[in-house]
Design a protein around this motif. Structure first.
Motif, PDB file in Angstrom:
ATOM      1  N   CYS A  81       4.773   8.373  -8.729  1.00  0.00           N
ATOM      2  CA  CYS A  81       5.226   7.073  -8.736  1.00  0.00           C
ATOM      3  C   CYS A  81       3.945   6.060  -8.826  1.00  0.00           C
ATOM      4  O   CYS A  81       4.231   5.160  -9.087  1.00  0.00           O
ATOM      5  CB  CYS A  81       6.090   6.658  -7.455  1.00  0.00           C
ATOM      6  SG  CYS A  81       7.572   7.802  -7.249  1.00  0.00           S
ATOM      7  N   TYR A  82       2.916   6.388  -8.538  1.00  0.00           N
ATOM      8  CA  TYR A  82       1.767   5.488  -8.468  1.00  0.00           C
ATOM      9  C   TYR A  82       0.572   6.121  -9.407  1.00  0.00           C
ATOM     10  O   TYR A  82      -0.447   5.282  -9.323  1.00  0.00           O
ATOM     11  CB  TYR A  82       1.169   5.610  -6.954  1.00  0.00           C
ATOM     12  CG  TYR A  82       2.242   5.205  -5.829  1.00  0.00           C
ATOM     13  CD1 TYR A  82       2.944   4.126  -6.064  1.00  0.00           C
ATOM     14  CD2 TYR A  82       2.235   6.040  -4.541  1.00  0.00           C
ATOM     15  CE1 TYR A  82       4.025   3.950  -5.384  1.00  0.00           C
ATOM     16  CE2 TYR A  82       3.069   5.482  -3.563  1.00  0.00           C
ATOM     17  CZ  TYR A  82       4.148   4.789  -4.001  1.00  0.00           C
ATOM     18  OH  TYR A  82       5.015   4.030  -3.047  1.00  0.00           O
ATOM     19  N   MET A  83       0.962   6.923 -10.306  1.00  0.00           N
ATOM     20  CA  MET A  83      -0.029   7.018 -11.553  1.00  0.00           C
ATOM     21  C   MET A  83       0.719   6.361 -12.609  1.00  0.00           C
ATOM     22  O   MET A  83       1.822   5.899 -12.817  1.00  0.00           O
ATOM     23  CB  MET A  83      -0.129   8.491 -11.624  1.00  0.00           C
ATOM     24  CG  MET A  83       0.716   9.084 -12.440  1.00  0.00           C
ATOM     25  SD  MET A  83       0.469  10.985 -12.052  1.00  0.00           S
ATOM     26  CE  MET A  83      -0.798  11.366 -13.195  1.00  0.00           C
ATOM     27  N   GLN A 160       3.836   6.429   3.178  1.00  0.00           N
ATOM     28  CA  GLN A 160       4.511   5.621   4.162  1.00  0.00           C
ATOM     29  C   GLN A 160       4.303   4.093   3.318  1.00  0.00           C
ATOM     30  O   GLN A 160       4.725   3.361   4.349  1.00  0.00           O
ATOM     31  CB  GLN A 160       4.199   5.813   5.355  1.00  0.00           C
ATOM     32  CG  GLN A 160       4.581   6.910   6.059  1.00  0.00           C
ATOM     33  CD  GLN A 160       6.051   7.366   6.292  1.00  0.00           C
ATOM     34  OE1 GLN A 160       6.798   6.164   6.074  1.00  0.00           O
ATOM     35  NE2 GLN A 160       6.365   8.390   6.578  1.00  0.00           N
ATOM     36  N   THR A 161       3.586   4.161   2.071  1.00  0.00           N
ATOM     37  CA  THR A 161       3.623   2.677   1.501  1.00  0.00           C
ATOM     38  C   THR A 161       4.867   2.108   1.221  1.00  0.00           C
ATOM     39  O   THR A 161       5.506   2.630   0.294  1.00  0.00           O
ATOM     40  CB  THR A 161       2.700   2.971   0.217  1.00  0.00           C
ATOM     41  OG1 THR A 161       1.407   3.522   0.685  1.00  0.00           O
ATOM     42  CG2 THR A 161       2.444   1.513  -0.287  1.00  0.00           C
ATOM     43  N   ASN A 162       5.364   1.171   1.848  1.00  0.00           N
ATOM     44  CA  ASN A 162       6.378   0.395   1.673  1.00  0.00           C
ATOM     45  C   ASN A 162       8.063   1.171   1.767  1.00  0.00           C
ATOM     46  O   ASN A 162       8.747   0.991   1.235  1.00  0.00           O
ATOM     47  CB  ASN A 162       6.606  -0.314   0.087  1.00  0.00           C
ATOM     48  CG  ASN A 162       5.683  -1.464  -0.030  1.00  0.00           C
ATOM     49  OD1 ASN A 162       5.041  -1.860   0.884  1.00  0.00           O
ATOM     50  ND2 ASN A 162       5.522  -1.862  -1.411  1.00  0.00           N
ATOM     51  N   VAL A 278      12.537   0.313  -4.829  1.00  0.00           N
ATOM     52  CA  VAL A 278      11.814   1.222  -5.570  1.00  0.00           C
ATOM     53  C   VAL A 278      10.267   0.733  -5.769  1.00  0.00           C
ATOM     54  O   VAL A 278       9.801  -0.038  -5.798  1.00  0.00           O
ATOM     55  CB  VAL A 278      12.265   1.088  -7.074  1.00  0.00           C
ATOM     56  CG1 VAL A 278      11.638   1.936  -7.925  1.00  0.00           C
ATOM     57  CG2 VAL A 278      13.762   1.120  -7.293  1.00  0.00           C
ATOM     58  N   SER A 279       9.466   1.697  -5.010  1.00  0.00           N
ATOM     59  CA  SER A 279       8.035   1.480  -5.016  1.00  0.00           C
ATOM     60  C   SER A 279       7.065   2.290  -6.016  1.00  0.00           C
ATOM     61  O   SER A 279       7.352   3.568  -6.147  1.00  0.00           O
ATOM     62  CB  SER A 279       7.492   2.166  -3.531  1.00  0.00           C
ATOM     63  OG  SER A 279       6.283   2.087  -3.493  1.00  0.00           O
ATOM     64  N   ILE A 280       6.819   1.592  -7.135  1.00  0.00           N
ATOM     65  CA  ILE A 280       6.403   1.965  -8.362  1.00  0.00           C
ATOM     66  C   ILE A 280       5.264   1.385  -9.074  1.00  0.00           C
ATOM     67  O   ILE A 280       5.403   0.055  -8.830  1.00  0.00           O
ATOM     68  CB  ILE A 280       7.869   2.328  -9.386  1.00  0.00           C
ATOM     69  CG1 ILE A 280       7.598   3.404 -10.426  1.00  0.00           C
ATOM     70  CG2 ILE A 280       8.074   1.008  -9.787  1.00  0.00           C
ATOM     71  CD1 ILE A 280       8.931   3.700 -11.034  1.00  0.00           C
ATOM     72  N   VAL A 281       4.647   2.062  -9.741  1.00  0.00           N
ATOM     73  CA  VAL A 281       3.623   1.453 -10.654  1.00  0.00           C
ATOM     74  C   VAL A 281       4.190   1.349 -12.116  1.00  0.00           C
ATOM     75  O   VAL A 281       4.634   2.276 -12.485  1.00  0.00           O
ATOM     76  CB  VAL A 281       2.309   2.216 -10.618  1.00  0.00           C
ATOM     77  CG1 VAL A 281       1.428   1.648 -11.756  1.00  0.00           C
ATOM     78  CG2 VAL A 281       1.491   1.930  -9.267  1.00  0.00           C
TER      79      VAL A 281
END
Ligand SMILES: *[C@@H]1O[C@H](CO)[C@@H](O)[C@H](O)[C@H]1NC(C)=O
Ligand SMILES: *[C@@H]1O[C@H](CO)[C@@H](O)[C@H](O)[C@H]1NC(C)=O
Ligand SMILES: *[C@@H]1O[C@H](CO)[C@@H](O)[C@H](O)[C@H]1NC(C)=O
Ligand SMILES: *[C@@H]1O[C@H](CO)[C@@H](O)[C@H](O)[C@H]1NC(C)=O
Ligand SMILES: *[C@@H]1O[C@H](CO)[C@@H](O)[C@H](O)[C@H]1NC(C)=O
Ligand SMILES: *[C@@H]1O[C@H](CO)[C@@H](O)[C@H](O)[C@H]1NC(C)=O
Ligand SMILES: *[C@@H]1O[C@H](CO)[C@@H](O)[C@H](O)[C@H]1NC(C)=O
Ligand SMILES: *[C@@H]1O[C@H](CO)[C@@H](O)[C@H](O)[C@H]1NC(C)=O
Ligand SMILES: *[C@@H]1O[C@H](CO)[C@@H](O)[C@H](O)[C@H]1NC(C)=O
Ligand SMILES: *[C@@H]1O[C@H](CO)[C@@H](O)[C@H](O)[C@H]1NC(C)=O
Ligand SMILES: *[C@@H]1O[C@H](CO)[C@@H](O)[C@H](O)[C@H]1NC(C)=O
Ligand SMILES: *[C@@H]1O[C@H](CO)[C@@H](O)[C@H](O)[C@H]1NC(C)=O
Length: 299
Positions: A81-83, A160-162, A278-281
């Motif tokens: 999600c974060y790349m 636990q980010t967001n 949705v916690s996403i880059v």
């Protein structure tokens, strides 16, 4: 441990693949998996642009360890999600690599190139669903404490980010329900019936289990991509299992809506349920539903 560099992970994958003396055929769901195809898949994960946006090495502990799958998946989703996401060009190229390198296995299994292209084309949708987070994750107090404490509680060991990943929350709830860690051997024994206690528990899951903001969030995203799914008659689905269903008018959406009206929860492809984001880059999913409104903590 979290968020090791891609290079380290690729090195890990290469090391593991050297150690694990892969048999000539690993049938995956009946799919023959010959040497050339294995090398193609390995190359795709370790030495291609696809490997830079799909963190397959983070899933490797599933093959070797005997522990709960939840921490592994949480770590996988943190990376996914974060790349940077895969571009269309990368996905198209990855599909073509498989089509060429696994051509004979695909032919044997009568899997078309179009099917492979479709699977890779699902990446934006799958990423969007896996990146759903909840501000109200499962705890021992959820549902009035009915299911009790999970073997591994949700903690800061998980991202636990967001919020907490919905997948981690729902699987933790299932883990509390089954009263055991969700390991690969346990899941296999529950599915095959080797553990009849687990199989009975699985068959006994109540329909209102679906009345969970996280599951509705996932359905909202899937139906945003495929609106027709919600209109499929329940009877048509159960026909595949040779089960008849009396109500010919009931559809996926009408059943979900009516089952969970008490919450209240209803399918909505424009906005996610309360507490779900949705916690996403850099999402690449078109027509994404808006994040749900913030909610006060409750169980
Ligand atoms: C990586 O891929 C390139 C081009 O596809 C190839 O030339 C190279 O040998 C590969 N490296 C390894 C370690 O497989
Ligand atoms: C996995 O764990 C179970 C229970 O702790 C044990 O019985 C089993 O032998 C283990 N399997 C492997 C492959 O380590
Ligand atoms: C998101 O995409 C933009 C444009 O491609 C890029 O500049 C930015 O660095 C990306 N964000 C992250 C966190 O990778
Ligand atoms: C990527 O491909 C999908 C499906 O083919 C298409 O809908 C979308 O517009 C493409 N995105 C870009 C940025 O080209
Ligand atoms: C699938 O694509 C590969 C690579 O482009 C090609 O070699 C193969 O013949 C194709 N298979 C079919 C059934 O068209
Ligand atoms: C959670 O994800 C954020 C955003 O990428 C990252 O900064 C943080 O270190 C992650 N935390 C854990 C426990 O993985
Ligand atoms: C079988 O399933 C039950 C119920 O989920 C579980 O408590 C038990 O540990 C399982 N047994 C094995 C050997 O996995
Ligand atoms: C579940 O896994 C955790 C972490 O590996 C372990 O500490 C705990 O004892 C396990 N619980 C059960 C019931 O197997
Ligand atoms: C479907 O169910 C009917 C009635 O229970 C039974 O007679 C029939 O053999 C089943 N068919 C299959 C393919 O299981
Ligand atoms: C489900 O509920 C939503 C929101 O109330 C509504 O828009 C939709 O029409 C309902 N669908 C069905 C099939 O009842
Ligand atoms: C979806 O939710 C939004 C915000 O609550 C609402 O305005 C809209 O009417 C809902 N759509 C459906 C089909 O229920
Ligand atoms: C977390 O939420 C804030 C506020 O909505 C947002 O600005 C930020 O980008 C989010 N972070 C991640 C990693 O999704």
């Amino acid at each position: 441990m979290k968020f090791a560099t891609s290079a380290a992970l690729f090195a890990g994958l290469a090391a593991v693949s050297a150690q694990v003396n892969l048999p000539s055929t690993i049938p995956i769901l009946g799919f023959p998996f010959g040497q050339q195809c294995q090398q193609t898949v390995l190359g795709l994960f370790t030495n291609s642009s696809f490997g830079q946006c799909f963190p397959a090495p983070a899933l490797l502990p599933l093959l070797s360890s005997n522990g709960s799958i939840i921490p592994v998946l949480d770590n996988f989703m943190t990376e996914l999600c974060y790349m940077q996401p895969c571009s269309n060009a990368t996905l198209t190229q990855a599909a073509q690599t498989i089509e060429a390198g696994c051509a004979s296995d695909l032919a044997t299994s009568k899997v078309s190139n179009q099917t492979i292209a479709t699977i890779f084309g699902l990446y934006p949708l799958i990423r969007e669903v896996l990146c759903l987070k909840t501000s109200n994750p499962y705890t021992a107090q959820s549902y009035g404490g009915f299911l009790g404490a999970p073997p591994i509680p949700i903690s800061s060991a998980y991202n636990q980010t967001n919020g907490t990943f919905c997948v981690s929350s729902v699987l933790t709830q299932l883990s509390a329900y089954f009263g055991t860690n969700l390991t690969i051997p346990f899941i296999a024994s529950a599915v095959t019936g080797a553990n009849s206690t687990a199989q009975q528990l699985a068959l006994g899951i109540q329909p209102n289990f679906a009345c969970n903001e996280c599951l509705f969030g996932g359905i909202d995203v899937v139906e945003a991509a495929y609106p027709a799914l919600g209109q499929v008659p329940i009877a048509a689905i159960l026909q595949y299992a040779n089960v008849s269903y009396p109500d010919q008018t009931a559809t996926v959406n009408s059943l979900l809506n009516s089952t969970c009206a008490y919450k209240p929860l209803a399918v909505n492809t424009t906005q996610l349920p309360a507490g779900i984001v949705v916690s996403i880059v850099n999402s690449t999913f078109p027509n994404a539903p808006a994040n749900g409104p913030a909610t006060t903590m409750s169980t």
